[in-house]
Design a protein around this motif. Sequence first.
Motif, mmCIF file in Angstrom:
data_model
loop_
_atom_site.group_PDB
_atom_site.id
_atom_site.type_symbol
_atom_site.label_atom_id
_atom_site.label_comp_id
_atom_site.label_asym_id
_atom_site.label_seq_id
_atom_site.Cartn_x
_atom_site.Cartn_y
_atom_site.Cartn_z
ATOM 1 N N TRP A 80 2.308 -4.405 4.912
ATOM 2 C CA TRP A 80 0.887 -4.913 5.001
ATOM 3 C C TRP A 80 -0.110 -4.313 4.541
ATOM 4 O O TRP A 80 -1.117 -4.819 3.756
ATOM 5 C CB TRP A 80 0.611 -5.002 6.546
ATOM 6 C CG TRP A 80 -0.641 -5.708 6.819
ATOM 7 C CD1 TRP A 80 -1.543 -5.019 7.496
ATOM 8 C CD2 TRP A 80 -0.977 -7.081 6.747
ATOM 9 N NE1 TRP A 80 -2.955 -5.735 7.709
ATOM 10 C CE2 TRP A 80 -2.404 -7.162 7.379
ATOM 11 C CE3 TRP A 80 -0.442 -8.371 6.216
ATOM 12 C CZ2 TRP A 80 -3.245 -8.131 7.319
ATOM 13 C CZ3 TRP A 80 -1.205 -9.608 6.481
ATOM 14 C CH2 TRP A 80 -2.509 -9.405 6.810
ATOM 15 N N ALA A 97 1.969 -12.361 5.905
ATOM 16 C CA ALA A 97 2.872 -11.826 5.040
ATOM 17 C C ALA A 97 3.898 -11.256 5.792
ATOM 18 O O ALA A 97 4.067 -10.939 6.805
ATOM 19 C CB ALA A 97 2.523 -10.665 4.153
ATOM 20 N N TYR A 133 4.728 -19.622 4.222
ATOM 21 C CA TYR A 133 4.386 -18.719 3.090
ATOM 22 C C TYR A 133 4.466 -19.903 2.007
ATOM 23 O O TYR A 133 5.331 -20.715 1.930
ATOM 24 C CB TYR A 133 5.542 -17.795 2.913
ATOM 25 C CG TYR A 133 5.756 -16.733 4.298
ATOM 26 C CD1 TYR A 133 4.498 -16.076 4.740
ATOM 27 C CD2 TYR A 133 6.849 -16.466 5.001
ATOM 28 C CE1 TYR A 133 4.370 -15.324 5.648
ATOM 29 C CE2 TYR A 133 6.947 -15.612 5.842
ATOM 30 C CZ TYR A 133 5.545 -15.159 6.249
ATOM 31 O OH TYR A 133 5.573 -14.030 7.237
ATOM 32 N N ALA A 162 4.070 -14.449 1.109
ATOM 33 C CA ALA A 162 2.598 -14.527 1.680
ATOM 34 C C ALA A 162 2.054 -15.787 1.485
ATOM 35 O O ALA A 162 2.495 -16.716 0.912
ATOM 36 C CB ALA A 162 1.966 -13.362 1.039
#
Length: 165
Positions: A80, A97, A133, A162
């Motif tokens: 992250w 993410a 995502y 992500a």
Amino acid sequence: MGASTPEPSACKDSSLRPSRRDIARVRAATLCLIERERGAYRLGALRANGSLQRIATSQAKAMVVGDYFGDNSPSGTTPWQRITASAYASGARSIAAAQNIGWGTSRIATPAGMVSTWMHSPPHREIVLTSDYKDIGIGVAPAAPTSLTKGAPGATYTVEFATRG
């Protein structure tokens, strides 16, 4: 079809063992295999993202060079933190993410082996099949941490998934 004829839906180079000269082909095969898994669930295609690819590549290489295996770096930097400190996060109001990592020798070192391993692991499978995502970055190092492989040839993979809001 004969036994040596690949299925039309097969991903090119999915049985390739990574080497320095074919990393782009290995990344493409890995993406193809992930897209096939997602397509089976009618999930949208992922967009390759250069910033996420650089993060993934850096993490895969760092695990080999640093002889460790983990989502976080030895200094404690998380996936992250890597993503939110990158150009990917620039101007984003929100980011979702996740990261999949893996290493293997022999057949598991191939894109087919690695994606199969993730799909047989519930937490990794969930990440691959998360519909939210939209972007992906794939990093491959043509070696694995020696403390894990005892020096056997292998590969290390990192995939960043992500989406930006």
